[in-house]
Design an enzyme around this catalytic site. Structure first.
Site, mmCIF file in Angstrom:
data_model
loop_
_atom_site.group_PDB
_atom_site.id
_atom_site.type_symbol
_atom_site.label_atom_id
_atom_site.label_comp_id
_atom_site.label_asym_id
_atom_site.label_seq_id
_atom_site.Cartn_x
_atom_site.Cartn_y
_atom_site.Cartn_z
ATOM 1 N N ILE A 40 -22.694 64.789 -35.582
ATOM 2 C CA ILE A 40 -22.496 63.647 -34.782
ATOM 3 C C ILE A 40 -21.091 62.746 -34.970
ATOM 4 O O ILE A 40 -20.618 62.011 -34.406
ATOM 5 C CB ILE A 40 -23.500 62.944 -34.071
ATOM 6 N N ALA A 63 -30.351 61.281 -36.342
ATOM 7 C CA ALA A 63 -30.370 59.715 -36.981
ATOM 8 C C ALA A 63 -30.255 59.734 -38.327
ATOM 9 O O ALA A 63 -30.660 60.411 -38.980
ATOM 10 C CB ALA A 63 -31.477 58.844 -36.229
ATOM 11 N N ASP A 105 -38.388 50.780 -32.592
ATOM 12 C CA ASP A 105 -38.942 49.380 -32.435
ATOM 13 C C ASP A 105 -38.306 48.329 -33.340
ATOM 14 O O ASP A 105 -38.375 47.057 -33.369
ATOM 15 C CB ASP A 105 -40.575 49.449 -32.654
ATOM 16 N N TYR A 128 -30.708 49.002 -40.587
ATOM 17 C CA TYR A 128 -30.984 50.426 -39.852
ATOM 18 C C TYR A 128 -31.174 49.861 -38.389
ATOM 19 O O TYR A 128 -30.620 50.447 -37.453
ATOM 20 C CB TYR A 128 -32.492 50.951 -40.363
ATOM 21 N N LYS A 132 -28.903 51.003 -35.045
ATOM 22 C CA LYS A 132 -29.693 51.755 -33.979
ATOM 23 C C LYS A 132 -29.294 50.775 -32.566
ATOM 24 O O LYS A 132 -28.973 51.415 -31.449
ATOM 25 C CB LYS A 132 -31.240 51.800 -34.243
#
Length: 286
Positions: A40, A63, A105, A128, A132
């Site tokens: 991606i 990811a 989360d 991280y 995200k």
């Protein structure tokens, strides 16, 4: 027949979707890609895959997930989790494709005693989580037909995860120290795969951010204890504080998410985490 493109088809979630895909093949054609066939961060590859397949749905199960390594590989984390997601969202917009993007989360700082709702303030405490969150923002900004699914503590019978690591350590050690002061919701990736298909099958699509996990909250120590119980391990597990187990990246102390919105909107009932864990252990210890 509608087409579903699964980006990151060899990852944990991708493999769980692959497992249930035969149940849906009367109505959907699944296209699974891996990092070789669709990276991606490579716009040309994205455009080629979209031109050739013209998907109705794109599930982004890819990811950069190395939470600690991200602290020193910020550029790489953002390239995959933010810029790559933006490129995917643009391709989806151009092709009128619904994007279902999986987030985390870790977009929250964990400094609360309450469950986070989708509207609560985001404040990641590590690279991280930052990467995200940026991916979420870009996806929603670029493609209005985007559904973000934030999940937590993902595990399954596939790839690397906490459950498989624990089972491996239980076979090598008599005693282990596990962090007991971080709270979250372990989630079987098979349940997430089913939830994604429930959303795809829903007649009316509501876009935006949703939380999905198993419930209720627990700690890493209690999680590990249940893994030991279900796998019939006699390992001794000792409580550690976060301070006793330092890591390059900070973890949220309590990143428990409220699951009401997805239940009310898509009628998806979250499963009790102990039941889902037992199912996974049964598969892993056959």
């Amino acid at each position: 027949m509608k087409k579903i493109l699964v980006v990151g088809g060899n990852g944990q979630l991708g493999n769980c979707i692959r497992k249930i895909a035969p149940d849906f093949e009367l109505n959907y054609e699944f296209i699974f890609t891996d990092s070789q066939t669709l990276d991606i961060t490579n716009e040309d590859q994205i455009n080629t895959v979209f031109t050739e397949n013209k998907p109705d749905y794109c599930i982004n199960a890819s990811a950069y997930t190395a939470v600690d390594l991200a602290e020193t590989e910020k550029e790489k984390a953002f390239a995959v989790n933010a810029e790559g997601v933006a490129s995917l969202a643009q391709a989806c917009k151009d092709a009128k494709t619904t994007l279902i993007h999986v987030s985390t989360d870790y977009v929250f700082d964990g400094e609360t005693n309450l469950s986070y709702s989708e509207d609560d303030f985001t404040s990641p405490i590590g690279v991280y989580g930052e990467s995200k969150l940026k991916g979420e923002e870009l996806a929603l900004e670029i493609n209005p037909k985007t559904i973000i699914l934030r999940t937590s503590w993902l595990y399954s019978e596939f790839n690397k995860n906490f459950v498989k690591t624990m089972l491996n350590l239980f076979s090598q050690k008599d005693e282990l120290g596990i962090v007991a002061d971080q709270f979250g919701q372990p989630t079987n990736a098979n349940d997430l795969a089913e939830a994604i298909m429930d959303i795809i099958e829903a007649k009316e699509k509501i876009y935006g951010v949703f939380h999905f996990s198993n419930y209720p909250e627990t700690t890493w120590l209690e999680f590990a204890k249940k893994i030991a119980e279900f796998s019939k391990s006699s390992v001794k597990l000792n409580a550690l504080t976060t301070e006793q187990y330092p890591t390059p990246a900070k973890r949220p102390k309590r990143s428990t998410m409220c699951l009401d919105k997805i239940e009310e909107t898509y009628k998806i009932e979250p499963k009790y985490w102990e039941n889902s864990l037992e199912e996974c252990i049964t598969v892993l210890t056959k």
